[in-house]
Design a protein around this motif. Structure first.
Motif, mmCIF file in Angstrom:
data_model
loop_
_atom_site.group_PDB
_atom_site.id
_atom_site.type_symbol
_atom_site.label_atom_id
_atom_site.label_comp_id
_atom_site.label_asym_id
_atom_site.label_seq_id
_atom_site.Cartn_x
_atom_site.Cartn_y
_atom_site.Cartn_z
ATOM 1 N N ASP A 75 -19.283 -3.098 40.519
ATOM 2 C CA ASP A 75 -19.207 -4.037 40.384
ATOM 3 C C ASP A 75 -17.842 -4.500 39.478
ATOM 4 O O ASP A 75 -18.293 -5.660 38.490
ATOM 5 N N GLY A 76 -16.768 -4.017 39.348
ATOM 6 C CA GLY A 76 -16.034 -3.859 38.612
ATOM 7 C C GLY A 76 -15.702 -3.222 37.398
ATOM 8 O O GLY A 76 -15.250 -3.709 36.261
ATOM 9 N N LYS A 77 -17.120 -2.386 36.850
ATOM 10 C CA LYS A 77 -17.556 -2.266 35.383
ATOM 11 C C LYS A 77 -18.107 0.023 35.735
ATOM 12 O O LYS A 77 -18.393 0.262 36.557
ATOM 13 N N ILE A 78 -16.956 0.448 34.718
ATOM 14 C CA ILE A 78 -17.408 1.651 34.242
ATOM 15 C C ILE A 78 -18.616 2.182 34.264
ATOM 16 O O ILE A 78 -19.722 1.013 33.512
ATOM 17 N N THR A 79 -19.989 2.990 35.200
ATOM 18 C CA THR A 79 -21.067 3.239 34.871
ATOM 19 C C THR A 79 -20.970 4.303 34.852
ATOM 20 O O THR A 79 -22.258 4.832 34.489
ATOM 21 N N GLU A 80 -20.330 5.215 35.378
ATOM 22 C CA GLU A 80 -20.288 6.862 33.962
ATOM 23 C C GLU A 80 -18.773 7.160 34.082
ATOM 24 O O GLU A 80 -18.151 7.124 34.940
ATOM 25 N N PHE A 81 -18.757 8.290 33.094
ATOM 26 C CA PHE A 81 -17.639 9.057 32.997
ATOM 27 C C PHE A 81 -17.512 10.583 33.578
ATOM 28 O O PHE A 81 -18.694 11.137 33.025
ATOM 29 N N LYS A 82 -16.667 11.327 34.522
ATOM 30 C CA LYS A 82 -16.850 12.253 34.990
ATOM 31 C C LYS A 82 -15.635 13.366 34.523
ATOM 32 O O LYS A 82 -14.052 13.078 34.603
ATOM 33 N N VAL A 83 -15.878 14.681 34.577
ATOM 34 C CA VAL A 83 -14.639 15.455 34.002
ATOM 35 C C VAL A 83 -15.339 16.740 34.647
ATOM 36 O O VAL A 83 -16.375 17.202 35.174
#
Length: 93
Positions: A75-83
């Motif tokens: 929905d246009g929002k960052i939910t998780e950061f992945k590395v």
């Protein structure tokens, strides 16, 4: 430590040879493995969590580098950061 990328120790095998001063004329062999980790907070936190988790099963971790990072969006929002991390650990003698 000196990194050697000699034939047979390249990315083909995922193993690297390190020269150390532990023993005279001894070589330490290291392996590189790839892991992915996520965090709802930041890339930094994802990397920390990835190393903490890897440390539970891998002994002798010497370094890690972030190969890739991306975010999950809903929905246009960052939910998780992945590395995606490459983790180097020394093999037992």
């Amino acid at each position: 430590m000196l990194l050697s990328n000699e034939p047979g120790t390249s990315q083909q095998t995922g193993c690297w040879a390190y020269s150390t001063k532990r023993k005279e004329n001894a070589m330490t062999i290291a392996r590189v493995t790839e892991i992915s980790a996520t965090s709802p907070d930041s890339f930094d936190d994802a990397a920390k969590q990835g190393i903490e988790r890897a440390s539970k099963t891998l002994r002798g971790i010497k370094s890690a580098w972030i190969k890739d990072q991306n975010v999950m969006v809903e929905d246009g929002k960052i939910t998780e950061f992945k590395v995606n991390l490459s983790v180097t650990f020394v093999l037992d003698d």
